[in-house]
Write a protein that holds these residues in place. Structure first.
Motif, PDB file in Angstrom:
ATOM      1  N   CYS A 125      39.536  -6.218 -12.824  1.00  0.00           N
ATOM      2  CA  CYS A 125      39.033  -6.421 -14.189  1.00  0.00           C
ATOM      3  C   CYS A 125      39.936  -7.365 -14.976  1.00  0.00           C
ATOM      4  O   CYS A 125      39.463  -8.260 -15.698  1.00  0.00           O
ATOM      5  N   ILE A 126      41.257  -7.183 -14.821  1.00  0.00           N
ATOM      6  CA  ILE A 126      42.212  -7.998 -15.570  1.00  0.00           C
ATOM      7  C   ILE A 126      42.107  -9.475 -15.175  1.00  0.00           C
ATOM      8  O   ILE A 126      41.994 -10.357 -16.031  1.00  0.00           O
ATOM      9  N   VAL A 127      42.139  -9.741 -13.866  1.00  0.00           N
ATOM     10  CA  VAL A 127      42.123 -11.142 -13.435  1.00  0.00           C
ATOM     11  C   VAL A 127      40.757 -11.790 -13.693  1.00  0.00           C
ATOM     12  O   VAL A 127      40.671 -13.001 -13.935  1.00  0.00           O
ATOM     13  N   PHE A 128      39.691 -10.990 -13.669  1.00  0.00           N
ATOM     14  CA  PHE A 128      38.368 -11.538 -13.974  1.00  0.00           C
ATOM     15  C   PHE A 128      38.317 -12.037 -15.411  1.00  0.00           C
ATOM     16  O   PHE A 128      37.780 -13.127 -15.683  1.00  0.00           O
ATOM     17  N   VAL A 129      38.876 -11.262 -16.329  1.00  0.00           N
ATOM     18  CA  VAL A 129      38.890 -11.674 -17.734  1.00  0.00           C
ATOM     19  C   VAL A 129      39.723 -12.945 -17.906  1.00  0.00           C
ATOM     20  O   VAL A 129      39.331 -13.880 -18.629  1.00  0.00           O
ATOM     21  N   ILE A 130      40.881 -13.007 -17.242  1.00  0.00           N
ATOM     22  CA  ILE A 130      41.732 -14.196 -17.327  1.00  0.00           C
ATOM     23  C   ILE A 130      40.980 -15.430 -16.813  1.00  0.00           C
ATOM     24  O   ILE A 130      40.997 -16.499 -17.438  1.00  0.00           O
ATOM     25  N   GLY A 131      40.317 -15.287 -15.671  1.00  0.00           N
ATOM     26  CA  GLY A 131      39.561 -16.406 -15.105  1.00  0.00           C
ATOM     27  C   GLY A 131      38.419 -16.848 -15.997  1.00  0.00           C
ATOM     28  O   GLY A 131      38.140 -18.054 -16.118  1.00  0.00           O
ATOM     29  N   THR A 132      37.762 -15.884 -16.636  1.00  0.00           N
ATOM     30  CA  THR A 132      36.659 -16.215 -17.549  1.00  0.00           C
ATOM     31  C   THR A 132      37.156 -17.016 -18.743  1.00  0.00           C
ATOM     32  O   THR A 132      36.519 -18.001 -19.166  1.00  0.00           O
ATOM     33  N   VAL A 133      38.314 -16.629 -19.291  1.00  0.00           N
ATOM     34  CA  VAL A 133      38.898 -17.352 -20.424  1.00  0.00           C
ATOM     35  C   VAL A 133      39.248 -18.783 -20.017  1.00  0.00           C
ATOM     36  O   VAL A 133      38.991 -19.745 -20.766  1.00  0.00           O
ATOM     37  N   LEU A 134      39.828 -18.948 -18.834  1.00  0.00           N
ATOM     38  CA  LEU A 134      40.193 -20.283 -18.352  1.00  0.00           C
ATOM     39  C   LEU A 134      38.965 -21.183 -18.228  1.00  0.00           C
ATOM     40  O   LEU A 134      39.001 -22.359 -18.616  1.00  0.00           O
ATOM     41  N   GLN A 135      37.870 -20.666 -17.713  1.00  0.00           N
ATOM     42  CA  GLN A 135      36.655 -21.469 -17.566  1.00  0.00           C
ATOM     43  C   GLN A 135      36.043 -21.811 -18.910  1.00  0.00           C
ATOM     44  O   GLN A 135      35.629 -22.952 -19.157  1.00  0.00           O
ATOM     45  N   THR A 136      35.973 -20.808 -19.790  1.00  0.00           N
ATOM     46  CA  THR A 136      35.332 -21.007 -21.086  1.00  0.00           C
ATOM     47  C   THR A 136      36.046 -22.070 -21.910  1.00  0.00           C
ATOM     48  O   THR A 136      35.415 -22.844 -22.646  1.00  0.00           O
ATOM     49  N   ALA A 137      37.376 -22.128 -21.763  1.00  0.00           N
ATOM     50  CA  ALA A 137      38.172 -23.064 -22.565  1.00  0.00           C
ATOM     51  C   ALA A 137      38.437 -24.383 -21.850  1.00  0.00           C
ATOM     52  O   ALA A 137      39.225 -25.207 -22.332  1.00  0.00           O
ATOM     53  N   ALA A 138      37.806 -24.599 -20.695  1.00  0.00           N
ATOM     54  CA  ALA A 138      38.095 -25.796 -19.897  1.00  0.00           C
ATOM     55  C   ALA A 138      37.364 -27.027 -20.429  1.00  0.00           C
ATOM     56  O   ALA A 138      36.178 -26.975 -20.732  1.00  0.00           O
ATOM     57  N   TYR A 139      38.125 -28.147 -20.507  1.00  0.00           N
ATOM     58  CA  TYR A 139      37.526 -29.436 -20.847  1.00  0.00           C
ATOM     59  C   TYR A 139      37.792 -30.468 -19.754  1.00  0.00           C
ATOM     60  O   TYR A 139      37.433 -31.637 -19.899  1.00  0.00           O
ATOM     61  N   HIS A 140      38.432 -30.009 -18.693  1.00  0.00           N
ATOM     62  CA  HIS A 140      38.701 -30.872 -17.555  1.00  0.00           C
ATOM     63  C   HIS A 140      38.441 -30.091 -16.275  1.00  0.00           C
ATOM     64  O   HIS A 140      38.589 -28.859 -16.231  1.00  0.00           O
ATOM     65  N   LEU A 141      38.061 -30.787 -15.236  1.00  0.00           N
ATOM     66  CA  LEU A 141      37.688 -30.150 -13.968  1.00  0.00           C
ATOM     67  C   LEU A 141      38.790 -29.276 -13.376  1.00  0.00           C
ATOM     68  O   LEU A 141      38.502 -28.165 -12.919  1.00  0.00           O
ATOM     69  N   PRO A 142      40.068 -29.704 -13.355  1.00  0.00           N
ATOM     70  CA  PRO A 142      41.104 -28.869 -12.744  1.00  0.00           C
ATOM     71  C   PRO A 142      41.202 -27.473 -13.362  1.00  0.00           C
ATOM     72  O   PRO A 142      41.319 -26.485 -12.639  1.00  0.00           O
ATOM     73  N   GLN A 143      41.166 -27.386 -14.708  1.00  0.00           N
ATOM     74  CA  GLN A 143      41.260 -26.068 -15.345  1.00  0.00           C
ATOM     75  C   GLN A 143      40.038 -25.227 -15.023  1.00  0.00           C
ATOM     76  O   GLN A 143      40.149 -24.021 -14.754  1.00  0.00           O
ATOM     77  N   PHE A 144      38.864 -25.833 -15.037  1.00  0.00           N
ATOM     78  CA  PHE A 144      37.650 -25.095 -14.710  1.00  0.00           C
ATOM     79  C   PHE A 144      37.715 -24.586 -13.274  1.00  0.00           C
ATOM     80  O   PHE A 144      37.334 -23.446 -12.985  1.00  0.00           O
ATOM     81  N   ALA A 145      38.224 -25.431 -12.373  1.00  0.00           N
ATOM     82  CA  ALA A 145      38.344 -25.050 -10.963  1.00  0.00           C
ATOM     83  C   ALA A 145      39.315 -23.886 -10.794  1.00  0.00           C
ATOM     84  O   ALA A 145      39.051 -22.936 -10.039  1.00  0.00           O
ATOM     85  N   VAL A 146      40.451 -23.940 -11.505  1.00  0.00           N
ATOM     86  CA  VAL A 146      41.415 -22.831 -11.442  1.00  0.00           C
ATOM     87  C   VAL A 146      40.781 -21.541 -11.956  1.00  0.00           C
ATOM     88  O   VAL A 146      40.958 -20.463 -11.380  1.00  0.00           O
ATOM     89  N   GLY A 147      40.036 -21.659 -13.056  1.00  0.00           N
ATOM     90  CA  GLY A 147      39.351 -20.486 -13.602  1.00  0.00           C
ATOM     91  C   GLY A 147      38.365 -19.892 -12.620  1.00  0.00           C
ATOM     92  O   GLY A 147      38.270 -18.664 -12.469  1.00  0.00           O
ATOM     93  N   ARG A 148      37.659 -20.752 -11.894  1.00  0.00           N
ATOM     94  CA  ARG A 148      36.712 -20.270 -10.876  1.00  0.00           C
ATOM     95  C   ARG A 148      37.440 -19.507  -9.771  1.00  0.00           C
ATOM     96  O   ARG A 148      36.981 -18.477  -9.306  1.00  0.00           O
TER      97      ARG A 148
END
Length: 543
Positions: A125-148
């Protein structure tokens, strides 16, 4: 004591379950001893047992929502990450979650025996929330990919532990349906994500950032699950394995509120018998020793191999191409509002997961697989033929016609029928397969099962668009049809029916090869046990 003598007598009669020990006992006496030994299974399951299963099945919602929203996001994300995503980049961000899930499943498998079943779910649950935040706030492909990838860690951990936890907690007569709740939660998450994605796709014009809301909402079920998990007990089999017998008795009382103390003691004793030689190694052994035990013990290997093969079939059938790329696929075929059309896939998936919930313990796993996997094969063949009549540019994967025509309509029809077969069959049975794995290697065996899920998922997610271009859409779907047919043959010869068997008895099945004939014989010899379960089943929610 008379009670202990009785247990010894019952052990000889039932848990060894060898023909030479019961051949001189009349059928009525055998049935009576069987009923006495499993008498706690014949008592009504409490509402708490069902509520616990439903609660932890929110873990499936994490999996479902993630696979559901990426389909619409790939169509609507546009240049939000700095540029239009190429087909290779689409495959990358899609498969990265599967890669993260594979790693998450391994991590969960390493800690599930030593720290119980609940801890990995909390971490998920914890890491899922962290990953969701990273994707939602991504404006570049690398951050979105890390969030995924980070989201994948949570998805894989939950997908590995939740079916394992439910299978150990559930009464034998409800085990299939309780695990099916998890798959139903997956399909419900996919349906909700598709609906939300289609809705936000209509918000704003070109360059809209509404897709971020679709992604961000995914954190809600993870937060809810983390909170509700405090109300759920640890698995009684885990408690017994760690020497916490009194706590296990309390949990059994919560699951079987009308059971007697003697019945609970007998159940605990049967669990102890099933893990007596393996309890210490299960708690103290390294994962490498446990893996070695799986690959060097023939019966254990066959059990794990069977579970993993069914899981591989469920992924390599190509279903997840529809989850990940349904909107893209329908856009290729020529539908203007592809995200809306893709909802039909998710809706069908959810509806037929409810069908499985009704039939899985009534008709058994084997019959369901034989019917549905064959039906999937036929549907994929028809889909391959339909694609042959749709003019598609293989370089751009764009349809070269302004009209959808009968091939497009037929394609949608067979895809929906395919999804119905899939969701009512192998989609759920693949996760119920954890019941086949012996107690002493169940966490690591389930880890291998989940690793199989995500590794094959990676193959599908990262190759689908490439296969569509390289061997044509007809070739790609024909390939999936071939895999389904091979899977159908495997079920015929290697998949035993274990519906209604206590987990402590399933281990005997694979000591007789793949146990198809042995399991069939067990079902016939233990009809009385099935009748007892049916007679005491009552309403689905118990008392």
């Amino acid at each position: 004591m008379a009670y202990e003598n009785s247990l010894d007598e019952k052990k000889d009669l039932k848990f060894d379950n060898h023909t030479d020990k019961i051949e001189d006992i009349s059928e009525s006496e055998h049935a009576q001893h069987l009923a006495e030994l499993s008498s706690i299974e014949a008592t009504a399951a409490s509402k708490a047992a069902w509520l616990i299963s439903i609660t932890v099945s929110l873990g499936g919602l994490l999996f479902g929502y993630d696979t559901g929203y990426i389909s619409s996001v790939l169509v609507t994300i546009g240049t939000s990450l700095g540029h239009e995503l190429t087909s290779s980049e689409q495959e990358l961000v899609t498969s990265l979650t599967s890669g993260g899930a594979l790693v998450g499943a391994v991590i969960a498998g390493l800690i599930a025996d030593k720290h119980g079943r609940k801890t990995p779910i909390w971490l998920a649950c914890i890491v899922f929330v962290i990953g969701t935040v990273l994707q939602t706030a991504a404006y570049h492909l690398p951050q979105f990919a890390v969030g995924r990838f980070v989201v994948g860690l949570g998805v894989g951990s939950a997908a590995m532990v939740v079916p394992l936890y439910i299978s150990e907690l559930a009464p034998a007569k409800y085990r299939g349906r309780m695990i099916a709740f998890n798959n139903m939660s997956v399909t419900f998450g996919q349906f909700i994500a598709s609906g939300i994605g289609a809705g936000f796709a209509q918000v704003g014009g070109e360059g809209s950032q509404a897709w971020r809301a679709t992604v961000g909402i995914g954190a809600a079920p993870a937060i809810l699950l983390a909170g509700l998990l405090f109300m759920c007990p640890e698995s009684p089999r885990q408690l017994v394995a760690h020497g916490k017998v009194d706590e296990a008795s309390v949990v059994l009382t919560r699951i079987y509120p009308t059971s007697t103390e003697e019945q609970r003691r007998a159940k605990i004793h049967s669990i102890e018998m099933s893990i007596a030689e393996a309890t210490q190694t299960m708690v103290d052994d390294s994962v490498f020793k446990t893996l070695a035990r799986i690959f060097t013990t023939a019966a254990t290997f066959r059990a794990v191999f069977t579970a993993c093969t069914i899981m591989a079939i469920s992924q390599l059938s190509g279903f997840n191409t529809l989850m990940y790329y349904s909107a893209t696929l329908f856009k290729i075929v020529g539908f203007n509002n592809a995200t809306a059309v893709a909802i039909t896939v998710s809706a069908t998936n959810f509806i037929f997961s409810l069908v499985n919930l009704i039939i899985v313990d009534r008709f058994g796993r084997r019959k369901i697989l034989l019917v549905t996997i064959f039906g999937m094969s036929v549907c994929l063949v028809v889909a391959a033929v339909s694609f042959a009549y749709i003019p598609i540019d293989l370089h751009t994967l764009e349809v070269q016609s302004d009209e959808i025509g009968w091939p497009g309509m037929l394609l949608i029809a067979v895809i929906i029928i395919f999804v119905g077969f899939y969701s009512s069959g192998v989609a759920t049975v693949a996760w119920i397969g954890t019941e086949l794995i012996p107690m002493e290697v169940r966490a690591v065996g389930t880890m291998l099962n989940t690793v199989t899920c995500w590794s094959t998922n990676i193959i599908i997610a990262s190759t689908f668009l490439t296969m569509m271009k390289g061997i044509t859409p007809s070739g790609a779907f024909g390939f999936y049809a071939g895999i389904c047919f091979v899977g159908w043959l495997f079920v015929i010869f290697c998949f035993p029916e274990v519906k209604g068997m206590p987990l402590e008895n399933i281990r005997q099945v694979f000591e007789h090869g793949f146990g198809v004939r042995y399991a069939r014989k067990w079902q016939k010899e233990n009809k009385q046990f099935a009748k007892i379960n049916a007679a005491n089943q009552g309403p689905v929610m118990g008392h």
